[in-house]
Design a protein around this motif. Structure first.
Motif, PDB file in Angstrom:
ATOM      1  N   GLN A  26      47.452  47.773 -65.369  1.00 41.77           N
ATOM      2  CA  GLN A  26      46.294  48.181 -64.407  1.00 41.77           C
ATOM      3  C   GLN A  26      45.651  49.663 -64.538  1.00 41.77           C
ATOM      4  N   HIS A  27      44.584  49.715 -63.904  1.00 38.34           N
ATOM      5  CA  HIS A  27      43.931  51.302 -64.093  1.00 38.34           C
ATOM      6  C   HIS A  27      44.734  52.243 -63.261  1.00 38.34           C
ATOM      7  N   THR A  28      45.251  53.168 -63.839  1.00 36.48           N
ATOM      8  CA  THR A  28      46.228  54.235 -63.287  1.00 36.48           C
ATOM      9  C   THR A  28      45.349  55.541 -63.504  1.00 36.48           C
ATOM     10  N   ALA A  29      45.579  56.473 -62.729  1.00 35.56           N
ATOM     11  CA  ALA A  29      45.390  57.741 -63.157  1.00 35.56           C
ATOM     12  C   ALA A  29      46.567  58.687 -62.935  1.00 35.56           C
ATOM     13  N   SER A  30      47.240  59.216 -64.211  1.00 34.57           N
ATOM     14  CA  SER A  30      48.243  59.998 -64.173  1.00 34.57           C
ATOM     15  C   SER A  30      48.128  61.428 -64.291  1.00 34.57           C
ATOM     16  N   THR A  31      48.923  62.147 -63.239  1.00 35.31           N
ATOM     17  CA  THR A  31      48.666  63.710 -63.265  1.00 35.31           C
ATOM     18  C   THR A  31      49.815  64.019 -63.967  1.00 35.31           C
ATOM     19  N   VAL A  32      49.896  64.717 -64.917  1.00 38.40           N
ATOM     20  CA  VAL A  32      51.025  64.909 -66.067  1.00 38.40           C
ATOM     21  C   VAL A  32      51.365  66.686 -65.660  1.00 38.40           C
ATOM     22  N   PHE A  33      52.786  66.801 -65.422  1.00 35.84           N
ATOM     23  CA  PHE A  33      53.368  67.946 -65.196  1.00 35.84           C
ATOM     24  C   PHE A  33      54.292  68.480 -66.378  1.00 35.84           C
ATOM     25  N   ILE A  34      54.189  69.586 -66.434  1.00 33.45           N
ATOM     26  CA  ILE A  34      55.255  70.297 -67.479  1.00 33.45           C
ATOM     27  C   ILE A  34      56.288  70.960 -66.712  1.00 33.45           C
ATOM     28  N   ALA A  35      57.467  70.519 -66.971  1.00 32.83           N
ATOM     29  CA  ALA A  35      58.657  70.913 -66.397  1.00 32.83           C
ATOM     30  C   ALA A  35      59.896  71.513 -67.280  1.00 32.83           C
ATOM     31  N   THR A  36      60.696  72.228 -66.914  1.00 30.03           N
ATOM     32  CA  THR A  36      62.110  72.645 -67.681  1.00 30.03           C
ATOM     33  C   THR A  36      63.124  72.042 -66.990  1.00 30.03           C
ATOM     34  N   ALA A  37      64.319  71.923 -67.724  1.00 27.12           N
ATOM     35  CA  ALA A  37      65.429  71.287 -67.340  1.00 27.12           C
ATOM     36  C   ALA A  37      66.780  71.778 -68.396  1.00 27.12           C
ATOM     37  N   VAL A  38      67.788  71.867 -68.023  1.00 24.62           N
ATOM     38  CA  VAL A  38      69.030  72.191 -68.649  1.00 24.62           C
ATOM     39  C   VAL A  38      70.027  71.101 -68.941  1.00 24.62           C
ATOM     40  N   GLY A  39      70.561  70.688 -69.862  1.00 21.82           N
ATOM     41  CA  GLY A  39      71.380  69.593 -69.707  1.00 21.82           C
ATOM     42  C   GLY A  39      71.203  68.430 -70.778  1.00 21.82           C
ATOM     43  N   THR A  40      71.866  67.302 -70.741  1.00 20.13           N
ATOM     44  CA  THR A  40      71.478  66.452 -71.610  1.00 20.13           C
ATOM     45  C   THR A  40      71.147  65.044 -70.965  1.00 20.13           C
ATOM     46  N   PRO A  41      69.798  64.648 -71.337  1.00 19.50           N
ATOM     47  CA  PRO A  41      69.195  63.628 -70.888  1.00 19.50           C
ATOM     48  C   PRO A  41      70.109  62.143 -71.018  1.00 19.50           C
ATOM     49  N   VAL A  42      69.929  61.364 -69.862  1.00 19.79           N
ATOM     50  CA  VAL A  42      70.692  60.096 -69.837  1.00 19.79           C
ATOM     51  C   VAL A  42      69.788  59.351 -69.440  1.00 19.79           C
ATOM     52  N   GLY A  43      69.526  58.010 -70.137  1.00 17.49           N
ATOM     53  CA  GLY A  43      68.664  56.913 -69.594  1.00 17.49           C
ATOM     54  C   GLY A  43      69.190  56.194 -68.316  1.00 17.49           C
ATOM     55  N   ALA A  44      68.310  56.023 -67.439  1.00 15.06           N
ATOM     56  CA  ALA A  44      68.729  55.305 -66.168  1.00 15.06           C
ATOM     57  C   ALA A  44      67.484  54.773 -65.540  1.00 15.06           C
ATOM     58  N   ASP A  45      67.592  53.694 -64.541  1.00 12.09           N
ATOM     59  CA  ASP A  45      66.664  53.204 -63.920  1.00 12.09           C
ATOM     60  C   ASP A  45      65.724  52.332 -64.794  1.00 12.09           C
TER      61      ASP A  45
END
Length: 140
Positions: free
Chosen positions: A89-108
């Motif tokens: 579908q037609h979407t309009a995405s606002t992109v953010f830059i963020a920081t994080a600490v840790g190890t990412p784990v896929g979920a959802d």
């Protein structure tokens, strides 16, 4: 569509659906997710903005849901709104830059989450190659 009370025609407007994408910077690179649902492939974490939710809150929520990371938003980067950026579908995405600490784990919606360097990026879904091209052009 017609009014159930008076029978008058009610115009139906089609508008782009608001979404957010998040470029999560960690010490080793940026976080990408492998999508569990179509369209498959690697992508920036992100998703649809819920009714009554700010774009900033949506970005923090989507990052947590898909990567397990608590992010700190650094700034809003850009909005991408080309009508064919998402084949669903037609979407309009606002992109953010963020920081994080840790190890990412896929979920959802994410099968997995991994950290990638600029030189080691996989093929990306949606227009995320363009987004990261613009991002790397701005920071280097």
């Amino acid at each position: 569509m017609q009014c159930s009370q008076c029978g008058a025609d009610i115009p139906v407007y089609k508008n782009p659906t608001p979404t957010v994408d998040i470029i999560i910077e960690v010490k080793q690179g940026i976080v990408l997710i492998e999508r569990k649902n179509p369209p498959f492939g690697w992508a920036l974490p992100g998703g649809f903005v819920d009714y009554g939710e700010s774009y900033e809150d949506a970005a923090v929520r989507e990052a947590k849901e898909e990567t397990g990371l608590d992010v700190t938003l650094v700034r809003q980067f850009h909005t991408y709104s080309h009508p064919d950026r998402d084949q669903r579908q037609h979407t309009a995405s606002t992109v953010f830059i963020a920081t994080a600490v840790g190890t990412p784990v896929g979920a959802d919606d994410a099968k997995q989450a991994q950290v990638f360097t600029k030189e080691g990026l996989p093929e990306l879904a949606f227009d995320h190659s363009l987004i990261l091209h613009d991002y790397y052009k701005k920071i280097y």
